[in-house]
Enzyme design. Structure first.
Site, PDB file in Angstrom:
ATOM      1  CD1 TRP A   1      -2.321  -1.843   1.144  1.00  0.00           C
ATOM      2  CD2 TRP A   1      -3.628   0.546   0.775  1.00  0.00           C
ATOM      3  NE1 TRP A   1      -4.109  -2.498   0.689  1.00  0.00           N
ATOM      4  CE2 TRP A   1      -4.229  -1.192   0.363  1.00  0.00           C
ATOM      5  CE3 TRP A   1      -4.226   1.177   1.115  1.00  0.00           C
ATOM      6  CZ2 TRP A   1      -5.915  -0.237   0.952  1.00  0.00           C
ATOM      7  CZ3 TRP A   1      -5.003   1.871   1.156  1.00  0.00           C
ATOM      8  CH2 TRP A   1      -6.179   1.272   0.778  1.00  0.00           C
TER       9      TRP A   1
ATOM     10  CD  GLU B   1      -2.527  -8.393   5.171  1.00  0.00           C
ATOM     11  OE1 GLU B   1      -2.046  -7.759   4.683  1.00  0.00           O
ATOM     12  OE2 GLU B   1      -3.539  -8.494   5.397  1.00  0.00           O
TER      13      GLU B   1
ATOM     14  CB  VAL C   1       3.536   4.087   4.149  1.00  0.00           C
ATOM     15  CG1 VAL C   1       2.569   5.933   4.062  1.00  0.00           C
ATOM     16  CG2 VAL C   1       4.546   3.891   4.039  1.00  0.00           C
TER      17      VAL C   1
ATOM     18  CG  PHE D   1       6.951   0.060  14.419  1.00  0.00           C
ATOM     19  CD1 PHE D   1       6.654  -0.398  14.030  1.00  0.00           C
ATOM     20  CD2 PHE D   1       6.859   1.882  14.777  1.00  0.00           C
ATOM     21  CE1 PHE D   1       5.116  -0.004  14.014  1.00  0.00           C
ATOM     22  CE2 PHE D   1       5.958   1.965  14.507  1.00  0.00           C
ATOM     23  CZ  PHE D   1       4.802   1.363  14.272  1.00  0.00           C
TER      24      PHE D   1
ATOM     25  CG  HIS E   1      -9.226   0.180   8.160  1.00  0.00           C
ATOM     26  ND1 HIS E   1      -8.416   0.338   7.289  1.00  0.00           N
ATOM     27  CD2 HIS E   1     -10.271  -1.024   7.891  1.00  0.00           C
ATOM     28  CE1 HIS E   1      -8.271  -1.314   6.881  1.00  0.00           C
ATOM     29  NE2 HIS E   1      -9.320  -1.365   6.792  1.00  0.00           N
TER      30      HIS E   1
ATOM     31  CB  THR F   1     -13.952   4.322   8.362  1.00  0.00           C
ATOM     32  OG1 THR F   1     -11.855   3.741   8.435  1.00  0.00           O
ATOM     33  CG2 THR F   1     -14.462   4.735   7.732  1.00  0.00           C
TER      34      THR F   1
HETATM   35  C1  DLZ Z   1      -7.283  -1.847   3.809  1.00  0.00           C
HETATM   36  C2  DLZ Z   1      -6.241  -0.558   3.991  1.00  0.00           C
HETATM   37  C3  DLZ Z   1      -6.579   0.973   4.379  1.00  0.00           C
HETATM   38  C4  DLZ Z   1      -7.415   1.456   4.161  1.00  0.00           C
HETATM   39  N1  DLZ Z   1      -5.260   1.596   4.175  1.00  0.00           N
HETATM   40  C5  DLZ Z   1      -4.418   0.808   4.578  1.00  0.00           C
HETATM   41  C6  DLZ Z   1      -3.028   1.735   4.074  1.00  0.00           C
HETATM   42  O1  DLZ Z   1      -2.563   2.944   4.297  1.00  0.00           O
HETATM   43  N2  DLZ Z   1      -1.540   1.364   4.147  1.00  0.00           N
HETATM   44  C7  DLZ Z   1      -1.835  -0.302   4.438  1.00  0.00           C
HETATM   45  O2  DLZ Z   1      -0.116  -0.506   4.104  1.00  0.00           O
HETATM   46  N3  DLZ Z   1      -2.264  -0.499   4.590  1.00  0.00           N
HETATM   47  C8  DLZ Z   1      -3.938  -0.054   4.393  1.00  0.00           C
HETATM   48  N4  DLZ Z   1      -5.211  -1.413   4.177  1.00  0.00           N
HETATM   49  C9  DLZ Z   1      -4.860  -2.601   3.996  1.00  0.00           C
HETATM   50  C10 DLZ Z   1      -4.842  -3.437   5.296  1.00  0.00           C
HETATM   51  O3  DLZ Z   1      -3.097  -3.358   5.322  1.00  0.00           O
HETATM   52  C11 DLZ Z   1      -4.650  -4.809   4.714  1.00  0.00           C
HETATM   53  O4  DLZ Z   1      -4.025  -5.493   3.617  1.00  0.00           O
HETATM   54  C12 DLZ Z   1      -5.528  -5.296   4.703  1.00  0.00           C
HETATM   55  O5  DLZ Z   1      -6.950  -4.786   5.708  1.00  0.00           O
HETATM   56  C13 DLZ Z   1      -6.215  -7.258   4.427  1.00  0.00           C
HETATM   57  O6  DLZ Z   1      -6.158  -7.228   5.837  1.00  0.00           O
END
Ligand code: DLZ
Length: 207
Positions: free
Chosen positions: A27, A63, A123, A156, A131, A129
């Site tokens: 991400w 993950e 990152v 970290f 989340h 939300t």
């Molecule tokens: C779903 C999600 C969201 C909204 N934002 C991020 C983020 O800013 N950075 C990141 O590394 N991962 C994000 N994810 C994905 C979650 O970490 C994860 O991969 C999914 O919820 C599947 O378990």
């Protein structure tokens, strides 16, 4: 005047015998790529051999803990099975110490040794939300637990920021005069320093 905030000067540790893993989320890839490059640069500058650096990726930061946990365990299994193979006489390398019989003693290639440290890079950028809060909390607590439970340092390398600009600045990609600094570099240095300390501490040697 010297800076108050930030790390003190590098500890100048020799990483030439260390094996280090980087696991990163995908991400926010532009920022991730810069952070991984920063960590790799410092690992190599500290002498870590390219063959002793493993880079893996996972979908998102959530993950990272399972990846770190399984990679640490897997590397211990890999090291143990290599040792067993070598002791079984299947594969003899350059002798490390001479055996009593004069037969060359086996040696484990350093690229098959257990990881001395793992750098977890992600990152997390706050959205609309809850989340973000849940993931930040779960990931940071899990990574801390993994390093304490396994005894293998987990660095970290997870940015937990409020917006894109904050993330860019912490990867040295900020706009104009707010270019910022690549925190991946400190994570690379921290991995070498902690990997080296833990090896020494594990053998009962203290300064
Ligand atoms: C779903 C999600 C969201 C909204 N934002 C991020 C983020 O800013 N950075 C990141 O590394 N991962 C994000 N994810 C994905 C979650 O970490 C994860 O991969 C999914 O919820 C599947 O378990």
């Amino acid at each position: 005047m010297s800076e108050i905030k930030g790390p003190s000067p590098d500890a100048k540790v020799d990483g030439s015998s260390l094996r280090i893993a980087i696991v990163h989320a995908r991400w926010n890839k532009v920022i991730i790529d810069a952070l991984v490059a920063g960590a790799l640069k410092k690992l190599k500058e500290a002498g870590v051999k390219e063959s002793n650096i493993v880079v893996e990726s996972v979908p998102g930061s959530f993950e990272l803990p399972i990846a770190c946990s399984r990679m640490i365990t897997g590397s211990h299994i890999q090291a143990a099975s290599n040792e067993a193979d070598l002791l079984g006489g299947l594969n003899f390398g350059t002798p490390k110490v001479a055996s009593r019989s004069g037969t060359p003693a086996p040696t484990i290639p350093s690229s098959n040794q257990a990881f001395d440290a793992v750098i977890a890079i992600g990152v997390l950028i706050k959205g609309a939300t809850m989340h973000f809060e849940y993931i930040c909390d779960a990931v940071s607590n899990s990574l801390m637990k993994i390093q304490v439970d396994t005894g293998v340092p987990v660095i970290f390398g997870v940015l937990t920021v409020l917006n894109d600009d904050q993330a860019l600045e912490r990867a040295g990609l900020g706009k104009g005069d707010k270019k910022g600094h690549n925190h991946g570099e400190e994570w690379g240095l921290a991995a070498v320093e902690m990997g080296s300390h833990v090896r020494r501490w594990n053998s009962g040697k203290f300064l």
